[in-house]
Design a protein around this motif. Structure first.
Motif, short mmCIF file in Angstrom:
data_model
loop_
_atom_site.label_atom_id
_atom_site.label_comp_id
_atom_site.label_asym_id
_atom_site.label_seq_id
_atom_site.Cartn_x
_atom_site.Cartn_y
_atom_site.Cartn_z
N LYS A 33 29.00 -4.58 -2.68
CA LYS A 33 28.50 -5.47 -1.63
C LYS A 33 26.99 -5.64 -1.75
N ILE A 34 26.29 -4.55 -2.05
CA ILE A 34 24.83 -4.60 -2.16
C ILE A 34 24.39 -5.54 -3.29
N LEU A 35 25.03 -5.42 -4.45
CA LEU A 35 24.66 -6.23 -5.61
C LEU A 35 25.17 -7.66 -5.50
N GLY A 36 26.26 -7.86 -4.79
CA GLY A 36 26.77 -9.21 -4.56
C GLY A 36 27.03 -9.96 -5.85
N ASP A 37 26.48 -11.16 -5.96
CA ASP A 37 26.71 -12.02 -7.12
C ASP A 37 25.65 -11.87 -8.22
N ALA A 38 24.86 -10.84 -8.14
CA ALA A 38 23.83 -10.64 -9.17
C ALA A 38 24.48 -10.55 -10.55
N ARG A 39 23.93 -11.27 -11.51
CA ARG A 39 24.46 -11.17 -12.87
C ARG A 39 23.50 -10.43 -13.79
N ILE A 40 22.34 -10.02 -13.26
CA ILE A 40 21.42 -9.15 -13.98
C ILE A 40 21.06 -8.00 -13.05
N VAL A 41 21.38 -6.77 -13.46
CA VAL A 41 21.00 -5.58 -12.71
C VAL A 41 20.06 -4.76 -13.58
N GLN A 42 18.85 -4.51 -13.07
CA GLN A 42 17.81 -3.82 -13.83
C GLN A 42 17.66 -2.40 -13.31
N LEU A 43 17.80 -1.43 -14.22
CA LEU A 43 17.71 -0.02 -13.87
C LEU A 43 16.40 0.55 -14.40
N GLY A 44 15.53 0.97 -13.51
CA GLY A 44 14.21 1.45 -13.90
C GLY A 44 14.17 2.93 -14.18
#
Length: 637
Positions: A52-63
């Motif tokens: 739910k938090i990420l929703g429709d994001a198609r790029i998730v960046q992990l720092g």
């Protein structure tokens, strides 16, 4: 742990005095609690709310904070598996070479078991890490599956032995298909020279060499655009983008070579090239696929100029990282998760592999609130926090960048924070905490003091500027660590210090150090009044002298702070007026170490800085010979 040592340690750890209980309660209720950071744990029920938090994001960046964050690497490894298995992400874009990782993926697809981690194209700072191994193993296991997790890179740098082995030959092969003249005679030598320099440990190109290489790459790009080769459209587009990436690296190297001092603009060139590569990957190479980005948070953040470090002279006003440009392009389709910690250890799997301490987060910071809330590993969404989370859309202090505390509107910098109670180092093999080993001691504190004093004298005579900062505290630590010490035994050592003082009363350098040691003994015995009295004597005895690089090598600034913090505990409020009064009038306080104050309580920063500016201006009038260093101090505020 020994009682005496525990007392000494606890006195150094910042407390959560003044913490907002409402914020702590909110975190306790609303933070997404992550049950495990074990990559092998594929029961993802604890991570399910991320959908739910990420929703429709198609790029998730992990720092990550420093490239030396083992616990962070493990958490990212599990997140990568969750995103791949549960949310349809099937591309892993690493902060490593655009060419290197493409070739590495080619190697992995052909021979998953036989391809070494060092042939994946990823920077060695990760492939040498035991904590990154689970992610490499996962890539290998998925390489020939029905829905593999495809590796790619977006850095314009050449980052591994893959490029050393294959890049020049591959470039010549593509050029031979598109324009045979580019691999004949002098033209072939031009690009060979440039690539060899780009692959060197300290790349440096002359203006002429850089111009020749850029000209060759531009010609290849033009010829590829005519579609004369046997490459398919996707391959041709890749090689065209690679020529742009290599040109960007050449320009970046030329810019750095022409300067003697690094600047934010130097990083900007690399970050712009990385952004252009990542945008190209997302829009053209993988237009309908979901991408996980692995990188340092420094490269992933946006709006860095809005951050204000609590100490030092770090300034992000001119920094334009990759994440800022990517966020502009993709908006809500991109979600950035920064990692932060309360404290622990960090370390690298090569060179000097000894872990270093990550100091406890300052009181009043997000990290301290999380610790007080009892969180071990937790994710907090900053983009759309649940009811009561409006405080997360106001400036607060946390430290996802190099573990340095910074205040700012963090929801405009990253989209979420992954808090980890304890950081552990990145290591070559499995991490095993090393217990404290008692150091040998003669059994006599006086012997330890005399040995330390001899070292101090030798350092002062030889002109070692750091000797100005050496104290007798290590002598006490060695004596206490040798065996169990009762509080009565520790208190008895005040007589030893008194005897040393009597013997060396005509030597100011010995006197102030002995009084400072007496203060430490009093603190270990939980007698703050005696500690303050001893510190007053230490400050009075401290000689007036010219100390080179006073900001780094003068101990007087630390005596002032040690006294101030005891006064703070006694009065229950920061003694800003007292401390700035010393700064105004005392010639010996050549530098005020204010970062220690903001690490103790982040909320004091604004009032302290305002008072320091006034005090420094008054000091400049009183001590005009110190004007230059005072101006530098003011600039750092």
């Amino acid at each position: 742990m020994r009682t005496s040592l525990l007392v000494a340690v606890l006195l150094l750890v910042p407390t959560l005095a003044g913490a907002d209980e409402a914020q702590v309660a909110w975190l306790r209720e609303h933070a997404l609690k992550v049950r495990s950071i074990d990559p092998a744990d594929e029961d993802f029920s604890d991570l399910a709310p991320l959908k739910k938090i990420l929703g429709d994001a198609r790029i998730v960046q992990l720092g990550e904070q420093t490239h030396a964050d083992g616990a962070c690497f493990l958490a990212k490894a599990r997140l990568v598996r969750f995103l791949h298995q549960e949310m349809g992400f099937d591309v892993l874009a690493w902060e490593s070479g655009f060419y290197d990782c493409a070739k590495g993926w080619e190697n992995l697809r052909k021979d998953p078991k036989g391809t070494s981690e060092f042939d994946l194209g990823i920077f060695g700072i990760w492939t040498m890490s035991h904590q990154v191994k689970p992610t490499v193993d996962y890539l290998r296991a998925q390489a020939k599956g029905k829905r593999p997790l495809e590796l790619c890179g977006y850095d314009c740098q050449l980052t591994s032995r893959v490029s050393r082995k294959h890049l020049l030959d591959d470039l010549r092969a593509v050029a031979k298909e598109a324009a045979p003249s580019l691999v004949q005679g002098e033209s072939s030598k031009l690009i060979a020279r440039a690539i060899q320099m780009l692959l060197s440990d300290k790349p440096k190109l002359t203006k002429e060499e850089a111009g020749n290489a850029e000209y060759w790459l531009a010609l290849l790009r033009t010829e590829l655009g005519y579609a004369k080769s046997n490459l398919d459209d996707r391959e041709r587009a890749y090689w065209i983008q690679l020529t742009k990436s290599l040109e960007a690296q050449i320009r970046s190297i030329r810019a750095r070579s022409a300067k003697t001092k690094p600047s934010p603009e130097d990083n900007n060139k690399r970050d712009r090239a990385m952004a252009e590569n990542l945008i190209w990957l997302a829009e053209q190479h993988y237009p309908k696929r979901k991408i996980i980005v692995w990188a340092a948070t420094f490269h992933l953040m946006r709006n860095p100029a809005k951050l204000k470090p609590l100490g030092g002279s770090l300034n992000y006003d001119k920094t334009i990282p990759m994440g800022h440009l990517v966020a502009k392009r993709f908006g809500k389709q991109c979600y950035t998760l920064g990692f932060t910690t309360y404290g622990g250890k960090a370390g690298r799997p090569f060179g000097n592999t000894t872990p270093w301490t990550v100091r406890p987060a300052p009181a009043g910071s997000f990290d301290a609130f999380c610790r007080e809330a009892g969180l071990e590993n937790a994710i907090v969404d900053l983009r759309a926090p649940p009811k009561g989370g409006a405080w997360l859309h106001k400036p607060f202090v946390t430290r996802p960048l190099g573990n340095s505390p910074m205040r700012g509107p963090w929801h405009q910098v990253v989209d979420g924070l992954f808090f980890q109670r304890e950081m552990t180092p990145s290591t070559r093999g499995p991490y095993q905490p090393v217990p404290d080993v008692p150091r040998p001691s003669s059994g006599s504190l006086l012997d330890e003091i005399e040995k330390t004093w001899a070292n101090v004298q030798s350092g002062l005579r030889s002109g070692n500027m750091w000797a100005n900062k050496w104290t007798f505290d290590p002598a006490l630590e060695t004596w206490m660590a040798a065996t169990e010490r009762s509080k009565a035994q520790i208190a008895e050592q005040q007589k030893v210090v008194a005897g040393f003082l009597e013997k060396h009363k005509s030597e100011p350098e010995a006197v102030w150090r002995a009084h400072a040691l007496s203060a430490e003994i009093a603190k270990a015995c939980e007698d703050p009044k005696a500690a303050m009295k001893a510190l007053e004597a230490a400050m009075e005895a401290f000689p007036t002298k010219d100390i080179p690089q006073a900001s780094k090598t003068s101990q007087f600034q630390h005596l002032v702070n040690r006294y101030a913090f005891l006064l703070w505990d006694q009065k229950k409020k920061p003694p800003i007026t007292w401390a700035t009064g010393v700064l105004k009038k005392d010639e010996r306080l050549r530098h005020f170490y204010w970062r220690a104050w903001t690490e103790r309580d982040a909320g004091v920063a604004s009032k302290l800085k305002k008072a320091l500016k006034k005090a420094y201006k008054a000091r400049k009038k009183k001590f005009p010979k110190q004007a230059a260093e005072i101006d530098r101090a003011l600039a750092g505020l």
